[in-house]
Design a protein around this motif. Structure first.
Motif, short mmCIF file in Angstrom:
data_model
loop_
_atom_site.label_atom_id
_atom_site.label_comp_id
_atom_site.label_asym_id
_atom_site.label_seq_id
_atom_site.Cartn_x
_atom_site.Cartn_y
_atom_site.Cartn_z
N PHE A 115 42.09 47.62 47.29
CA PHE A 115 43.04 46.73 46.64
C PHE A 115 42.24 45.58 46.04
O PHE A 115 41.49 44.90 46.76
N CYS A 116 42.39 45.35 44.74
CA CYS A 116 41.63 44.28 44.10
C CYS A 116 42.56 43.20 43.57
O CYS A 116 43.56 43.48 42.90
N THR A 117 42.22 41.96 43.89
CA THR A 117 43.01 40.81 43.45
C THR A 117 42.84 40.56 41.96
O THR A 117 43.79 40.20 41.26
N PHE A 118 41.60 40.75 41.46
CA PHE A 118 41.29 40.53 40.05
C PHE A 118 40.99 41.86 39.35
O PHE A 118 40.78 42.88 40.01
N ASN A 119 40.93 41.81 38.03
CA ASN A 119 40.53 42.99 37.27
C ASN A 119 39.18 43.50 37.77
O ASN A 119 38.22 42.73 37.90
N PHE A 120 39.12 44.80 38.02
CA PHE A 120 37.90 45.38 38.58
C PHE A 120 37.89 46.87 38.26
O PHE A 120 38.89 47.56 38.44
N ASP A 121 36.74 47.37 37.78
CA ASP A 121 36.62 48.76 37.37
C ASP A 121 37.74 49.13 36.39
O ASP A 121 37.90 48.47 35.37
N ASP A 122 38.55 50.12 36.71
CA ASP A 122 39.57 50.58 35.77
C ASP A 122 40.86 49.77 35.82
O ASP A 122 41.75 49.97 34.98
N ARG A 138 43.18 46.79 35.07
CA ARG A 138 43.26 45.70 34.11
C ARG A 138 44.70 45.19 34.03
O ARG A 138 45.63 45.97 33.86
N ALA A 139 44.86 43.88 34.16
CA ALA A 139 46.16 43.23 34.00
C ALA A 139 45.93 41.87 33.36
O ALA A 139 44.94 41.18 33.66
N ILE A 140 46.82 41.47 32.48
CA ILE A 140 46.64 40.22 31.73
C ILE A 140 46.51 39.02 32.65
O ILE A 140 45.72 38.10 32.40
N SER A 141 47.24 39.01 33.75
CA SER A 141 47.28 37.84 34.63
C SER A 141 46.24 37.89 35.75
O SER A 141 46.26 37.06 36.64
#
Length: 240
Positions: free
Chosen positions: A24-31, A33-36
């Motif tokens: 589970f990733c809090t920020f964009n990581f690897d594949d 991607r989310a604007i926020s």
């Protein structure tokens, strides 16, 4: 600096999952991607990972980072392409400099049990990046205080150092106990991640595996809303 805050709910994190591994990733990581979900200053990644018994994962690093390993359930075996290797258990933290092109692996050596750990990635201050791979224990029997985990390399205290001017703390709190954190640098931001239980930060409810980032403050007060509530607090440089 104008005050800004963002809550990252646990059930809205990016998820990558296989038969042996879940992230589970809090920020964009690897594949994912989310604007926020952009990085918060020097804080590039806060990944909550679970690895099945008898398995390992291998990671190749594409740019310089300090990587922090913090086991929550069970112990992990860490090994990198530079020859560093050790077992990292609960109430221990390992920080290593991951140079561009380096690889490392994390192994669950248990025969039946899952392991759960946090990975934190920090972008280093420029232009220098000092190699390191160090490990230290901490004692969560001390309750209702913030225990230092790491800090920027300028300090001469015995706490583990990072190549980013960042500071990290952990604490376990009894229900209704209050705490306060004062930033060392008011131009930095504060990021907090709840490992267990629930906390309130300025009327914001943050529950298990939720996170909060906030900037434009010099200090912040919080209150534990449950017994044995465990909290990570990171002070992060925002200007890169």
């Amino acid at each position: 600096m104008e005050k800004q805050a963002q809550i990252y709910k646990a059930d809205q994190r990016g998820c990558s999952e296989s038969e042996i591994f879940r992230r589970f990733c809090t920020f964009n990581f690897d594949d994912y991607r989310a604007i926020s979900r952009h990085a918060f200053g020097a804080l590039y990644a806060v990944n909550d990972e679970t690895l099945a018994a008898g398995n390992k994962i291998v990671r190749h690093v594409e740019e310089n980072f300090d990587i922090i390993l913090l086991p929550l359930v069970g112990g992990i075996v860490y090994k990198d392409s530079l020859g560093n290797q050790d077992i990292v258990g609960t109430e221990e933290i390992r920080i290593f400099s991951a140079h561009k092109g380096m690889s490392y692996e994390i192994t669950n050596s248990y025969e039946e049990e899952l392991v759960n750990y946090i990975q934190i990635w920090l972008r280093p201050d420029k232009p220098f990046f000092t190699s390191q791979s160090n490990q230290q224990n901490f004692n969560l029997s001390e309750r209702n205080i913030l225990i230092p985990l790491f800090e920027g390399k300028i300090s001469d205290s015995p706490v583990l150092k990072t190549n980013a001017t960042a500071d990290g703390f952990i604490g376990i709190f009894d229900g209704r106990k209050e705490g306060k954190y004062k930033l060392k640098n008011p131009h930095n931001g504060l990021f907090t991640f709840v490992i267990n239980g629930a906390f309130e930060f300025e009327n914001r409810l943050i529950e298990s595996r939720d996170a909060l980032s906030i900037s434009g403050i010099s200090e912040i007060a919080f209150e534990a809303l449950s017994e044995n509530a465990i909290l990570l607090i990171l002070e992060i440089p925002l200007k890169r």
